[in-house]
Design an enzyme around this catalytic site. Structure first.
Site, short mmCIF file in Angstrom:
data_model
loop_
_atom_site.label_atom_id
_atom_site.label_comp_id
_atom_site.label_asym_id
_atom_site.label_seq_id
_atom_site.Cartn_x
_atom_site.Cartn_y
_atom_site.Cartn_z
N ASN A 165 173.27 -18.57 79.11
CA ASN A 165 172.91 -17.36 79.84
C ASN A 165 174.08 -16.39 79.93
O ASN A 165 173.90 -15.17 79.85
CB ASN A 165 172.38 -17.70 81.24
CG ASN A 165 170.90 -18.05 81.18
OD1 ASN A 165 170.23 -17.76 80.20
ND2 ASN A 165 170.39 -18.68 82.22
N ARG B 76 176.97 -12.75 61.22
CA ARG B 76 177.74 -13.46 62.25
C ARG B 76 177.38 -12.95 63.63
O ARG B 76 177.50 -13.65 64.62
CB ARG B 76 179.24 -13.26 62.01
CG ARG B 76 179.73 -13.91 60.74
CD ARG B 76 181.12 -13.43 60.39
NE ARG B 76 181.15 -11.97 60.26
CZ ARG B 76 182.27 -11.26 60.05
NH1 ARG B 76 183.43 -11.87 59.95
NH2 ARG B 76 182.21 -9.94 59.94
N ALA C 97 170.26 -1.75 74.23
CA ALA C 97 170.84 -1.09 75.40
C ALA C 97 169.74 -0.82 76.42
O ALA C 97 168.60 -0.56 76.06
CB ALA C 97 171.49 0.22 74.98
N LYS D 64 173.70 -24.72 79.75
CA LYS D 64 172.73 -23.77 80.28
C LYS D 64 173.44 -22.53 80.83
O LYS D 64 173.07 -21.39 80.52
CB LYS D 64 171.90 -24.45 81.37
CG LYS D 64 171.06 -23.54 82.23
CD LYS D 64 169.85 -23.01 81.50
CE LYS D 64 169.18 -21.94 82.35
NZ LYS D 64 167.80 -21.71 82.03
N CYS E 67 168.03 -15.28 86.48
CA CYS E 67 169.04 -16.21 85.97
C CYS E 67 170.40 -15.61 85.62
O CYS E 67 171.42 -16.18 85.98
CB CYS E 67 168.49 -16.93 84.74
SG CYS E 67 167.28 -18.17 85.19
N VAL F 188 163.00 -26.61 91.66
CA VAL F 188 163.01 -25.72 92.83
C VAL F 188 164.08 -24.65 92.63
O VAL F 188 164.94 -24.78 91.76
CB VAL F 188 163.28 -26.49 94.14
CG1 VAL F 188 162.16 -27.48 94.39
CG2 VAL F 188 164.62 -27.20 94.10
N GLU G 174 166.12 -25.44 81.14
CA GLU G 174 165.03 -24.67 80.55
C GLU G 174 165.59 -23.41 79.92
O GLU G 174 166.34 -22.69 80.54
CB GLU G 174 164.04 -24.31 81.65
CG GLU G 174 162.77 -23.72 81.14
CD GLU G 174 162.19 -24.57 80.02
OE1 GLU G 174 161.67 -25.64 80.32
OE2 GLU G 174 162.29 -24.16 78.84
C1 UDX Z 1 163.84 -22.03 89.55
C2 UDX Z 1 165.32 -21.71 89.71
O1 UDX Z 1 165.42 -20.41 90.26
C3 UDX Z 1 166.09 -21.74 88.45
O2 UDX Z 1 167.46 -21.78 88.72
C4 UDX Z 1 165.78 -22.93 87.66
O3 UDX Z 1 166.35 -22.81 86.40
C5 UDX Z 1 164.34 -23.26 87.61
O4 UDX Z 1 163.71 -23.20 88.87
P1 UDX Z 1 161.80 -20.47 89.14
O5 UDX Z 1 160.78 -21.45 88.73
O6 UDX Z 1 161.79 -19.13 88.50
O7 UDX Z 1 163.26 -20.98 88.85
O8 UDX Z 1 161.84 -20.37 90.74
P2 UDX Z 1 160.65 -20.03 91.72
O9 UDX Z 1 159.60 -19.24 91.02
O10 UDX Z 1 161.28 -19.52 92.96
O11 UDX Z 1 159.99 -21.46 92.02
C6 UDX Z 1 160.55 -22.46 92.78
C7 UDX Z 1 159.46 -23.11 93.61
O12 UDX Z 1 159.99 -24.27 94.28
C8 UDX Z 1 158.86 -22.22 94.69
O13 UDX Z 1 157.48 -22.08 94.49
C9 UDX Z 1 159.17 -22.98 96.00
O14 UDX Z 1 158.15 -22.87 96.97
C10 UDX Z 1 159.33 -24.39 95.51
N1 UDX Z 1 160.12 -25.24 96.42
C11 UDX Z 1 161.34 -24.86 96.85
C12 UDX Z 1 159.60 -26.47 96.82
O15 UDX Z 1 158.49 -26.83 96.46
N2 UDX Z 1 160.36 -27.29 97.63
C13 UDX Z 1 161.58 -26.91 98.09
O16 UDX Z 1 162.23 -27.67 98.84
C14 UDX Z 1 162.09 -25.65 97.68
C1 UDX Z 2 166.87 -15.67 80.41
C2 UDX Z 2 167.23 -16.47 79.15
O1 UDX Z 2 166.92 -15.68 77.98
C3 UDX Z 2 166.48 -17.79 79.12
O2 UDX Z 2 166.87 -18.56 78.00
C4 UDX Z 2 166.77 -18.55 80.40
O3 UDX Z 2 166.04 -19.74 80.45
C5 UDX Z 2 166.45 -17.70 81.62
O4 UDX Z 2 167.14 -16.45 81.55
P1 UDX Z 2 164.82 -14.17 81.15
O5 UDX Z 2 165.69 -13.79 82.30
O6 UDX Z 2 163.44 -14.61 81.43
O7 UDX Z 2 165.49 -15.35 80.33
O8 UDX Z 2 164.70 -12.92 80.16
P2 UDX Z 2 165.59 -12.32 78.98
O9 UDX Z 2 164.68 -11.99 77.87
O10 UDX Z 2 166.76 -13.13 78.67
O11 UDX Z 2 166.07 -10.92 79.60
C6 UDX Z 2 166.95 -10.84 80.69
C7 UDX Z 2 167.25 -9.39 81.00
O12 UDX Z 2 168.04 -8.79 79.98
C8 UDX Z 2 166.01 -8.51 81.12
O13 UDX Z 2 166.16 -7.61 82.20
C9 UDX Z 2 165.98 -7.77 79.81
O14 UDX Z 2 165.31 -6.54 79.90
C10 UDX Z 2 167.45 -7.59 79.54
N1 UDX Z 2 167.77 -7.39 78.12
C11 UDX Z 2 167.54 -8.38 77.23
C12 UDX Z 2 168.33 -6.19 77.69
O15 UDX Z 2 168.55 -5.28 78.49
N2 UDX Z 2 168.63 -6.04 76.37
C13 UDX Z 2 168.40 -7.02 75.45
O16 UDX Z 2 168.72 -6.80 74.27
C14 UDX Z 2 167.84 -8.24 75.90
#
Ligand code: UDX
Ligand code: UDX
Length: 484
Positions: free
Chosen positions: A246, A282, A290, A242, A298, A111, A182
């Site tokens: 991030n 490295r 950029a 985790k 996240c 959730v 995740e």
């Molecule tokens: C969520 C969190 O934001 C993130 O921190 C975590 O790593 C993984 O779970 P995400 O799946 O992207 O990420 O969230 P979201 O798309 O908002 O889905 C959460 C779902 O949980 C919603 O569909 C919401 O309705 C549901 N929910 C929330 C329940 O079923 N029961 C609850 O009590 C609260």
């Molecule tokens: C991130 C983490 O990568 C993932 O491991 C974690 O589980 C959830 O958060 P996500 O947020 O889905 O995943 O996307 P990510 O590809 O990491 O990009 C995050 C943001 O950074 C985006 O807005 C992307 O456009 C931006 N970004 C990423 C840049 O601006 N430059 C880059 O070089 C890489």
């Protein structure tokens, strides 16, 4: 027959061992961006395990069950094919949370854990109310032993809180708590899940029952992930890893974005700098692009969380260090918007500006914390008229994102912003175009036709370093790209 203390423990452990050996039924609470795709892949790869994803949001579950598999609520390349393969076979979506908890040997909690908007830790700490509600519901319903897996990103030591709630309110059944963060990124979720760099499982390594629970989850992933890529740690290391992953990733983006501003005032080009440093093994080449600023559900949330935890232990230098990553990101978004205003002769009042892209990155319909929202808000404050086109984001979502900021009334937002169905239409009679999301399709737009339809001088701002500067300048655009 009488047993001594050690024998009783041994028998108890044996019972647990037998119970935990093979997982047959998995339940996942939360059918969101994380829970949905993760469970779809587990079901696809483990045909003998029944996987039920539950959610309190009826509309979302109905969409997951839509007979037209293209209508599932989350857009991820390759996901509809996986759902088509497993749904109805061993993958189920339901709103009956109690029944799924009852049937499961293993329960994933996925959730949302948004940043708190009230009380202590407001604007920083993760709001754990949904997690706690889940724990209480599991405690109420469970009649046999269960493994609980934290999938949501949580502050360090949440597992401990979960365990206390479960042990104190449950019906005397045994719970093992695992942390299994995740690492999938949106837009590449299916590939990331199929071929993870690593799977991280944190559990109680000090007890036999804890190790059995860890093994049960290792066996689930073992259907398609090799042992070498499955890492087991204690719970707290896993939880903190985790947040750390991030924070490091976001820090790279803020670092290169900081250099982008320096490049703009010197003769350097950020893409060349990124390439040059990325070839250092490295440093490595990834996450050095950029941009107008990172978004997503996240990065910001997890860093704020880290900052809050550090502060709560009195580690102010640690907190300030990580907070700067967010401050730099806010600066980058503002700077991009301010650049548009400045370039358009210091005013955008009444001018039409087309934003191409609204999602926080390409190949997703997710808009949480997207830079586009903040850039649009800034430009609306300057009285611009905004027209948006995004291939996957709906008008309803775009308006909801702006309304959520609460900067102006809902009526005003609807007056000043419109959402259209093509890039060409968005750019028609615009003073400026800004690329906000790096959708591949934007590269091959008919830029000549777009140029023809725009007011002159036709300004083009590339917030993603997506477009070919030379070609667009040759067409006649006044072209600006981040970092050059
Ligand atoms: C969520 C969190 O934001 C993130 O921190 C975590 O790593 C993984 O779970 P995400 O799946 O992207 O990420 O969230 P979201 O798309 O908002 O889905 C959460 C779902 O949980 C919603 O569909 C919401 O309705 C549901 N929910 C929330 C329940 O079923 N029961 C609850 O009590 C609260
Ligand atoms: C991130 C983490 O990568 C993932 O491991 C974690 O589980 C959830 O958060 P996500 O947020 O889905 O995943 O996307 P990510 O590809 O990491 O990009 C995050 C943001 O950074 C985006 O807005 C992307 O456009 C931006 N970004 C990423 C840049 O601006 N430059 C880059 O070089 C890489």
């Amino acid at each position: 027959m009488e047993y001594n203390h050690n024998e009783i423990s041994a028998i108890a452990e044996m019972k647990i061992s037998v119970f935990f050996m093979k997982v047959k039924n998995i339940c996942c609470i939360g059918a969101g961006y994380v829970g949905g795709p993760t469970m779809a892949i587990i079901a696809q790869k483990s045909p003998e395990i029944n996987v039920t994803v539950v959610d309190i949001n009826e509309k979302r579950i109905a969409a997951w069950n839509d007979p037209d598999v293209e209508k599932i609520p989350i857009y991820e390349p390759g996901l509809s094919e996986v759902v088509a393969e497993a749904r109805g076979r061993n993958l189920f979506f339901s709103t009956d949370v109690d029944a799924a908890i009852d049937a499961a040997d293993m329960i994933f909690i996925s959730v949302n854990t948004p940043t708190k908007t009230y009380g202590i830790g407001k604007g920083m700490a993760a709001d754990l109310k949904y997690i706690e509600l889940c724990a209480r519901q599991i405690a109420r319903v469970a009649k046999n032993d269960k493994i609980i897996v934290e999938k949501s990103t949580l502050p360090v030591r949440t597992a401990e809180a979960l365990k206390r709630i479960l042990d104190n309110t449950g019906n005397g059944v045994n719970f093992q708590i695992l942390s299994n963060p995740e690492f999938l990124a949106e837009g590449t979720a299916v590939t990331d899940l199929h071929k993870p760099d690593r799977v991280l499982i944190g559990g109680d390594l000090d007890t036999e029952a804890g190790r059995e629970a860890i093994q049960a989850l290792v066996d689930v992933y073992g259907h398609w992930v090799s042992d070498d890529n499955i890492l087991t740690t204690n719970v707290w290391s896993s939880e903190l890893s985790k947040l750390t992953a991030n924070a490091f990733l976001a820090q790279r983006v803020s670092s290169i974005n900081a250099m982008s501003e320096l490049c703009e005032v010197t003769e350097a080009d950020v893409q060349e700098v990124a390439k040059a440093i990325g070839m250092d093994s490295r440093i490595g080449p990834k996450f050095l692009k950029a941009s107008v600023g990172f978004g997503g559900s996240c990065f910001q949330k997890d860093i704020l969380n880290l900052v809050y935890i550090a502060k709560s232990f009195g580690l102010n230098e640690v907190a300030d260090y990580w907070e700067q990553v967010i401050l730099m990101n806010d600066h980058q978004k503002r700077r991009f918007a301010a650049k548009i205003v400045k370039t358009l002769f210091n005013t955008v009042s009444g001018k039409k500006i087309a934003l191409l892209g609204w999602a926080f990155k390409k190949d997703t319909n997710d808009t949480r914390e997207s830079a586009a929202i903040y850039v649009a808000d800034y430009l609306l404050n300057e009285q611009a008229e905004i027209v948006v086109y995004d291939p996957k984001v709906t008008q309803e979502q775009i308006l909801a994102d702006l309304d959520y900021l609460g900067t102006r009334s809902e009526e005003e937002n609807r007056k000043l912003i419109s959402v259209v169905n093509s890039a060409q239409e968005a750019c028609e009679a615009a003073h400026a175009v800004a690329v906000m999301t790096e959708w591949d399709a934007f590269k091959t737009l008919d830029w000549e036709a777009i140029y023809e339809g725009m007011l002159k001088p036709a300004f083009l701002f590339d917030g993603r370093r997506l477009l070919d500067k030379e070609a667009l300048t040759a067409i006649g655009f006044e072209f600006y790209a981040i970092g050059s």
